[in-house]
Design an enzyme around this catalytic site. Sequence first.
Site, PDB file in Angstrom:
ATOM      1  N   GLY A 173      -2.261  -1.289  -7.715  1.00  0.00           N
ATOM      2  CA  GLY A 173      -3.198  -2.404  -7.636  1.00  0.00           C
ATOM      3  C   GLY A 173      -3.962  -2.302  -6.329  1.00  0.00           C
ATOM      4  NE  ARG A 228      -2.591  -6.680   3.792  1.00  0.00           N
ATOM      5  CZ  ARG A 228      -2.445  -5.534   3.152  1.00  0.00           C
ATOM      6  NH1 ARG A 228      -3.228  -4.525   3.436  1.00  0.00           N
ATOM      7  NH2 ARG A 228      -1.528  -5.389   2.227  1.00  0.00           N
ATOM      8  NE  ARG A 257       6.040   3.658  12.935  1.00  0.00           N
ATOM      9  CZ  ARG A 257       5.313   3.173  11.938  1.00  0.00           C
ATOM     10  NH1 ARG A 257       5.834   2.332  11.076  1.00  0.00           N
ATOM     11  NH2 ARG A 257       4.046   3.525  11.817  1.00  0.00           N
ATOM     12  CB  SER A 296      -5.869  -2.617  -0.234  1.00  0.00           C
ATOM     13  OG  SER A 296      -5.303  -2.757   1.016  1.00  0.00           O
ATOM     14  N   GLY A 297      -3.855  -5.335  -0.630  1.00  0.00           N
ATOM     15  CA  GLY A 297      -3.825  -6.762  -0.328  1.00  0.00           C
ATOM     16  C   GLY A 297      -3.206  -7.650  -1.395  1.00  0.00           C
ATOM     17  CB  VAL A 298      -2.534  -7.425  -5.011  1.00  0.00           C
ATOM     18  CG1 VAL A 298      -4.022  -7.474  -5.278  1.00  0.00           C
ATOM     19  CG2 VAL A 298      -1.971  -6.037  -5.250  1.00  0.00           C
ATOM     20  N   GLY A 299      -0.085  -7.412  -2.509  1.00  0.00           N
ATOM     21  CA  GLY A 299       1.348  -7.621  -2.287  1.00  0.00           C
ATOM     22  C   GLY A 299       2.258  -6.660  -3.020  1.00  0.00           C
ATOM     23  CE  LYS A 300      -0.641  -1.254  -3.790  1.00  0.00           C
ATOM     24  NZ  LYS A 300      -1.869  -1.882  -3.303  1.00  0.00           N
ATOM     25  CG  ASP A 301       3.879  -2.109   0.622  1.00  0.00           C
ATOM     26  OD1 ASP A 301       4.255  -1.155  -0.077  1.00  0.00           O
ATOM     27  OD2 ASP A 301       2.964  -2.007   1.459  1.00  0.00           O
ATOM     28  NE  ARG A 347      -7.219  -1.843   4.673  1.00  0.00           N
ATOM     29  CZ  ARG A 347      -5.953  -1.453   4.478  1.00  0.00           C
ATOM     30  NH1 ARG A 347      -5.158  -2.149   3.712  1.00  0.00           N
ATOM     31  NH2 ARG A 347      -5.496  -0.371   5.056  1.00  0.00           N
TER      32      ARG A 347
END
Length: 206
Positions: free
Chosen positions: A20, A145, A52, A22-27, A156
């Site tokens: 989907g 964001r 890291r 960027s910005g829809v909350g996939k993660d 974006r």
Amino acid sequence: PMSSEFEIHQPSPILIVISGPSGVGKDTVVQRMKERGLPFHFVVTATTREMRPNETNGKDYWFVSKDEFARMIEENELIEYAVVYGDYKGIPKWEVRDALASGKDVVMRIDVQGAETVRKLVPEALLIFITCESEAELERRLRERKTETATSLSLRIATARKELQRIEAFDYVIVNQDFHLDDTVDKVRAIILAEHLRVQQRKVTL
């Protein structure tokens, strides 16, 4: 006598792509699926960026050198890859193969372009498109964001608008409403469950 067809209906493991704009909350959706201990194998991406301090190789990412990554590209060992902020990220085929071989459904979260690459390579993959209520809502989330400079933000937003138009390439669409994360995860689960109950199973070969 009744046919024994019914008894041998073993569900095959499925490759599930969550994508989907960027910005829809996939993660966040995938993170919640992990937190809830859902019985899926979540694909670990290979990356050339430095590890890291709080990260574990093989859990957060597979950390590889640029030379190793180049070899993986040349030998066709990646399902798809992209350059992200100067570093390479990609999904190793063996990672997906091993998980499917163990009988587990495999979940991968990738961008819209990557999802379409997977569709070409693995036509039987199950593609789920996560979106939000409207373009205006998508724009609001991206603005909130605050990780962007003004120019990269407008880029974006433009990209996300374009990605919204690629929905035809997907099998299912879910609107991920604010504060309804578990509802979204339940829908993802329901789709996967229904797919396993299909008479014509998706036979994923890779």
